[in-house]
Design a protein around this motif. Structure first.
Motif, PDB file in Angstrom:
ATOM      1  N   PRO A  71       0.683  -1.223   0.046  1.00  0.00           N
ATOM      2  CA  PRO A  71      -0.178   0.181  -0.141  1.00  0.00           C
ATOM      3  C   PRO A  71       0.925   1.371   0.146  1.00  0.00           C
ATOM      4  O   PRO A  71       0.346   2.412  -0.575  1.00  0.00           O
ATOM      5  CB  PRO A  71      -0.630  -0.007   1.282  1.00  0.00           C
ATOM      6  N   VAL A  72       1.941   1.192   0.525  1.00  0.00           N
ATOM      7  CA  VAL A  72       2.870   2.566   0.558  1.00  0.00           C
ATOM      8  C   VAL A  72       3.397   2.780  -0.765  1.00  0.00           C
ATOM      9  O   VAL A  72       3.049   3.927  -1.047  1.00  0.00           O
ATOM     10  CB  VAL A  72       3.925   2.241   1.279  1.00  0.00           C
ATOM     11  N   GLU A  74       1.625   1.932  -3.618  1.00  0.00           N
ATOM     12  CA  GLU A  74       0.556   1.946  -4.295  1.00  0.00           C
ATOM     13  C   GLU A  74       0.228   3.349  -4.204  1.00  0.00           C
ATOM     14  O   GLU A  74      -0.270   4.149  -5.107  1.00  0.00           O
ATOM     15  CB  GLU A  74      -0.605   0.811  -4.000  1.00  0.00           C
ATOM     16  N   THR A  75       0.083   3.821  -2.678  1.00  0.00           N
ATOM     17  CA  THR A  75      -0.400   4.910  -2.456  1.00  0.00           C
ATOM     18  C   THR A  75       0.444   6.162  -3.189  1.00  0.00           C
ATOM     19  O   THR A  75      -0.003   7.352  -3.599  1.00  0.00           O
ATOM     20  CB  THR A  75      -0.546   5.152  -1.101  1.00  0.00           C
ATOM     21  N   ARG A  77       1.862   5.820  -5.761  1.00  0.00           N
ATOM     22  CA  ARG A  77       1.728   5.847  -7.148  1.00  0.00           C
ATOM     23  C   ARG A  77       0.469   6.601  -7.352  1.00  0.00           C
ATOM     24  O   ARG A  77       0.235   7.454  -8.139  1.00  0.00           O
ATOM     25  CB  ARG A  77       1.511   4.384  -7.665  1.00  0.00           C
ATOM     26  N   LEU A  78      -0.700   6.318  -6.533  1.00  0.00           N
ATOM     27  CA  LEU A  78      -2.008   6.845  -6.797  1.00  0.00           C
ATOM     28  C   LEU A  78      -1.935   8.478  -6.459  1.00  0.00           C
ATOM     29  O   LEU A  78      -2.584   9.186  -7.262  1.00  0.00           O
ATOM     30  CB  LEU A  78      -2.961   6.495  -5.731  1.00  0.00           C
ATOM     31  N   ALA A 370      -5.424  13.499   8.862  1.00  0.00           N
ATOM     32  CA  ALA A 370      -5.770  12.095   8.879  1.00  0.00           C
ATOM     33  C   ALA A 370      -7.605  12.427   8.566  1.00  0.00           C
ATOM     34  O   ALA A 370      -7.851  11.471   7.610  1.00  0.00           O
ATOM     35  CB  ALA A 370      -5.794  11.175  10.121  1.00  0.00           C
ATOM     36  N   MET A 373      -7.765  13.740   4.995  1.00  0.00           N
ATOM     37  CA  MET A 373      -7.549  12.521   4.079  1.00  0.00           C
ATOM     38  C   MET A 373      -8.875  11.902   3.994  1.00  0.00           C
ATOM     39  O   MET A 373      -9.213  11.600   2.958  1.00  0.00           O
ATOM     40  CB  MET A 373      -6.511  11.657   4.377  1.00  0.00           C
ATOM     41  N   TRP A 383      -9.188  10.521  -5.025  1.00  0.00           N
ATOM     42  CA  TRP A 383      -8.207   9.779  -4.516  1.00  0.00           C
ATOM     43  C   TRP A 383      -6.717  10.340  -4.662  1.00  0.00           C
ATOM     44  O   TRP A 383      -5.830   9.993  -3.753  1.00  0.00           O
ATOM     45  CB  TRP A 383      -8.291   8.441  -5.418  1.00  0.00           C
ATOM     46  N   ALA A 390      -2.134  11.371   2.376  1.00  0.00           N
ATOM     47  CA  ALA A 390      -1.650  10.263   3.124  1.00  0.00           C
ATOM     48  C   ALA A 390      -0.089  10.099   2.997  1.00  0.00           C
ATOM     49  O   ALA A 390       0.448   9.719   4.036  1.00  0.00           O
ATOM     50  CB  ALA A 390      -2.101   8.994   2.374  1.00  0.00           C
ATOM     51  N   ILE A 391       0.345  10.534   1.843  1.00  0.00           N
ATOM     52  CA  ILE A 391       2.005  10.396   1.795  1.00  0.00           C
ATOM     53  C   ILE A 391       2.501  11.536   2.533  1.00  0.00           C
ATOM     54  O   ILE A 391       3.544  11.463   3.442  1.00  0.00           O
ATOM     55  CB  ILE A 391       2.274  10.878   0.309  1.00  0.00           C
ATOM     56  N   MET A 394       2.920   9.953   6.040  1.00  0.00           N
ATOM     57  CA  MET A 394       3.842   8.953   6.055  1.00  0.00           C
ATOM     58  C   MET A 394       5.259   9.877   6.094  1.00  0.00           C
ATOM     59  O   MET A 394       6.189   9.132   6.665  1.00  0.00           O
ATOM     60  CB  MET A 394       3.877   8.207   4.469  1.00  0.00           C
ATOM     61  N   VAL A 397       5.949  10.518   9.600  1.00  0.00           N
ATOM     62  CA  VAL A 397       6.252   9.466  10.359  1.00  0.00           C
ATOM     63  C   VAL A 397       7.720   9.056   9.931  1.00  0.00           C
ATOM     64  O   VAL A 397       8.397   8.475  10.908  1.00  0.00           O
ATOM     65  CB  VAL A 397       5.372   8.491   9.986  1.00  0.00           C
TER      66      VAL A 397
END
Lengths: 413, 385
Positions: A71-72, A74-75, A77-78, A370, A373, A383, A390-391, A394, A397
């Motif tokens: 998912p990291v 893929e997110t 990429r999205l 959050a 998002m 999306w 979301a990135i 990340m 973090v």
């Protein structure tokens, strides 16, 4: 009870399947693929032992890879594509769009506030309660009770505090504790004492504390100790950054003190606490502080007990008072644990969603990343921007991630 | 010496008092919710919950008994009774003032007589006994309205729990959500433990290339925010036909819980005595046997602490359930989600909200107090280096 039955079957199938998988795959490797008999017995045993760890690890690696690592990427990429354009690559357009939204910057500002206030307050309260409950007889009961909010869901805690912050029209009995308390202030001497002088004293104390910390951190840069301190290449910039952050905090608290004395407080009017811009963030933070203090207390209390008794005895003999013992003997010895607690709470804060979602849903300038998002993903169905935010979480973090991995590797050597 | 002893005991007292203050401060909000869940709508909205323990003054609108209960007393027509008993209010209430019109609810003190013209004369005593008398026969189907201001003793009710657990409407009733939550929680707690235990054993006691990197990867994944996983995994679930439902949420919780499970269990298993495991190996036990017969039983404390973590986390979760479980029909709603919806639609109905919240909090609290030892141990293993 259809879903319950389904759940039961899943437990049986899931657990049985896992155990069956582990058992059968081991049998398969030992008996069929590399049997420990015949002419090649020795080689086969070695080969079986090379394969076996991966049999044990496969389900975990598969689940971790699919549910966290993939998912990291893929997110990421999205966040660089546009859903409406059929997933076409759009470069940084989503980030650009996000940067132009005031709501995003509001969420960033609020998240920074949360990041500063919540870990600091929870750790401070945790340390205080750990130290206070350490030596008294009913300390364990007190600890359990302070620790209890850990078991309460963020949503449950939100309901609890919504009741605390509840507002009734003026003239009626207030049913929220905070407003009931507020209505008892009338602008007299006591009001000045509790609402202006006391908070001002706390803020000044905080500013002094931060200033002292900044002084300790920046001192090696100024004096010649830096060369002796075995500083790494990143130490100096880090010190400057922390120093600047601290200075900003001092400035903020001094400004707040000024505001405290100049502001006119609306005595006698019931307040709708969650709709007062800026300050409502703090009312939301209280909920998380209330929950996390117990966590900090439990860990710090274990650390306090781990301090060698001799160091404290030596200090007592040298005539140190209890405050000196606490701040100069105990706190430095548990500094490592304090950092761990701080970073753990920081991680919780970065992902904070439920409290804001349940109490204000980001209205009245309380948006956090959050929830921003979630808004983008499931309400606006955007999306691209959702993934971009979301990135951002990340990225925030990542320093902690790197630090944790660095420490874990150091420990294993 | 005495002065030192004196300051010491003074300090001890200060410690006791500050701990007490801290504990009360921390308990206060929860107690508020708890007390509120036993109060009626009127009580909650008319006074703060902290007043619930004490007798309180209420304004009530009550009715005398219907005219068909009247008796003839000489040439008077009389209705007698107790105003509280007739209206199912607490008999121990005491009236301070009363009235017969909504515009003047405090016209009379107990013992005085209100003259209502054609409707008769009403006398009300402090304990609620009343006497309504009239010269002509009383008519109508309902009694007279009486507005009383009375001090009632504390009164608690279980009606809210009745509504929330058994009788309420689809929106109020938490029973289904309770079982849904349970259905989510139990598999989502058990499955990651099984998977993680095997992996943790491999990472702790087997030698193979790449072990250090795997451990580092687990530590790294420990902090990855699950927000990143929402969209890709939802797409994946929709793509492979799992869709939104229990299977999806179980898998998601398993994936998100695994790093902590592997990390906690591995740290614990590494600490097990090397001799036992090597002796077993020498005696010809396979890795599978060592794991199931020796390591797993010895690791019970770590398994228990992770189980508590995962249970609390899945029970209290809102985000994962919202994304992976709850579809448009709302059939699979969990308690946290239902409470949030109640907050939105019935922000003012505190009796339902408080009770619903308390029902959802009760199970974790029981688990928490029963298994606190393991929880603390897990916390310490998970964060103190």
């Amino acid at each position: 009870m259809h879903p319950a039955l389904q759940g039961l079957i899943t437990i049986v199938v899931g657990v049985g399947g896992c155990i069956g998988y582990f058992y059968l795959s081991n049998v398969f490797v030992d008996k069929v693929l590399f049997p420990a008999s015949g002419p090649q017995a020795g080689r086969n045993i070695n080969r079986a032992n090379m394969v076996r760890p991966w049999l044990f690890l496969f389900p975990a690696i598969f689940a971790l890879g699919l549910y966290l690592a993939y998912p990291v990427l893929e997110t990421l990429r999205l966040s660089l594509t546009d859903r409406d354009a059929g997933g076409a690559f759009v470069g940084l357009a989503n980030y650009k769009q996000m940067a132009q939204e005031p709501k995003f910057w509001e969420a960033m500002r609020n998240n920074m506030l949360w990041l500063i206030v919540v870990p600091a307050a929870a750790t401070a309260f945790g340390l205080l309660s750990a130290q206070l409950t350490d030596r008294i007889k009913w300390g364990n009961i007190a600890k359990s009770l302070i620790f209890m909010p850990m078991a309460i869901s963020f949503v449950g805690a939100s309901v609890i505090f919504k009741l605390v912050y509840d507002t009734r029209p003026a003239g009626e009995d207030q049913i929220g504790v905070l407003n009931a308390l507020w209505m008892s202030f009338d602008g007299g001497v006591f009001s000045t004492l509790f609402l202006r002088l006391l908070p001002a004293a706390i803020l000044l104390g905080f500013a002094a504390f931060v200033l002292y910390g900044v002084y300790l951190i920046v001192r090696p840069l100024i004096s010649s100790e830096a060369s002796r301190g075995g500083g790494s290449w990143w130490a100096a910039p880090l010190r400057v950054a922390v120093g600047l952050g601290g200075a900003w905090l001092v400035f903020l608290s001094l400004r707040s003190v000024f505001h405290l004395f100049t502001a006119t407080l609306p005595y006698g009017d019931p307040q709708t606490w969650l709709t007062i811009p800026y300050w409502n963030n703090f009312f939301l933070m209280v909920v998380l502080i209330w929950i996390q203090t117990g966590f900090a207390m439990v860990i710090l209390s274990a650390a306090l007990r781990g301090i060698p008794e001799e160091t404290i005895e030596a200090a007592v003999i040298d005539g140190a008072n209890p405050f000196d013992i606490f701040f100069k003997i105990k706190v430095p010895q548990i500094m490592g644990t304090i950092v761990v607690v701080w970073t753990t709470i920081t991680l919780v804060v970065l992902k904070i969603f439920d409290i804001v979602f349940a109490m204000t849903n980001g209205q009245w300038e309380t948006q956090v990343l959050a929830n921003y998002m979630y808004d983008k993903l499931f309400r606006a169905n955007d999306w691209g921007v959702g993934s971009a935010s979301a990135i951002v979480i990340m990225l925030l973090v990542t320093p902690i991630l790197v630090w944790n991995v660095y420490n874990a590797r150091k420990e294993m050597r | 010496m005495s002065s030192i002893a004196g300051t010491k005991s003074g300090l001890t007292w200060a410690v006791h008092i500050s701990v007490l203050a801290l504990v009360l401060l921390w308990l206060f909000p929860t107690v508020g919710l708890f007390v509120s869940s036993f109060r009626t709508t009127d009580q909650i909205s008319s006074s703060g919950w902290w007043k619930a323990m004490f007798p309180q003054e209420q304004n009530l609108v009550l009715r005398t008994a219907a005219p068909d209960t009247q008796k003839q007393d000489g040439d008077l027509f009389v209705v007698e009774g107790n105003i509280f008993a007739d209206n199912n209010e607490s008999l121990e209430s005491e009236i301070s003032v009363w009235g017969v019109s909504s515009r003047a609810i405090a016209d009379y003190v107990p013992g005085e007589t209100a003259d209502m013209g054609d409707d008769g004369r009403l006398t009300v005593q402090a304990n609620g006994d009343y006497r309504l008398e009239n010269d002509v026969e009383l008519s109508g189907s309902r009694g007279e309205r009486v507005f009383v201001t009375a001090v009632s003793p504390p009164k608690f009710t279980l009606d809210n729990y009745e509504t929330v657990l058994f009788s309420g409407t689809a929106r109020d009733n938490m029973a289904k959500a309770f079982f849904n939550t349970l259905t989510v929680t139990i598999p989502a707690t058990v499955i990651p433990i099984v998977i993680a235990a095997f992996a943790a054993y491999a990472l702790a006691w087997m030698r193979f290339p790449g072990r250090a990197i795997l451990i580092a990867a687990v530590v790294a994944l420990l902090v990855v925010p699950l927000q990143l996983a929402l969209i890709p995994l939802l797409r994946l679930h929709l793509g492979i036909g799992i869709g939104k439902g229990y299977l999806g949420v179980w898998l998601a919780h398993t994936g998100f819980g695994l790093p902590l499970a592997v990390y906690l269990l591995r740290n614990y298993m590494v600490g097990l005595p090397r001799d036992i495991i090597e002796n077993a190996k020498v005696d010809g036990a396979t890795d599978f046997q060592i794991f199931t017969r020796i390591v797993l039983p010895l690791s019970f404390p770590a398994l228990a602490s992770f189980a508590i973590f995962q249970f609390l986390w899945t029970w209290n979760d809102l985000l994962v359930a919202k994304v992976f479980l709850i579809d448009a029909t709302g059939e699979t709603t969990v308690m946290t989600n239902q409470i949030v919806e109640l907050l939105g639609t019935r922000g003012g109905n505190w009796e339902i909200l408080a009770t619903a919240a308390f029902v959802s909090i009760a199970v974790p609290l029981v688990v928490f107090f029963a298994m606190q030892r393991y929880l603390v141990r897990g916390l310490l293993a998970g964060s103190v280096k």
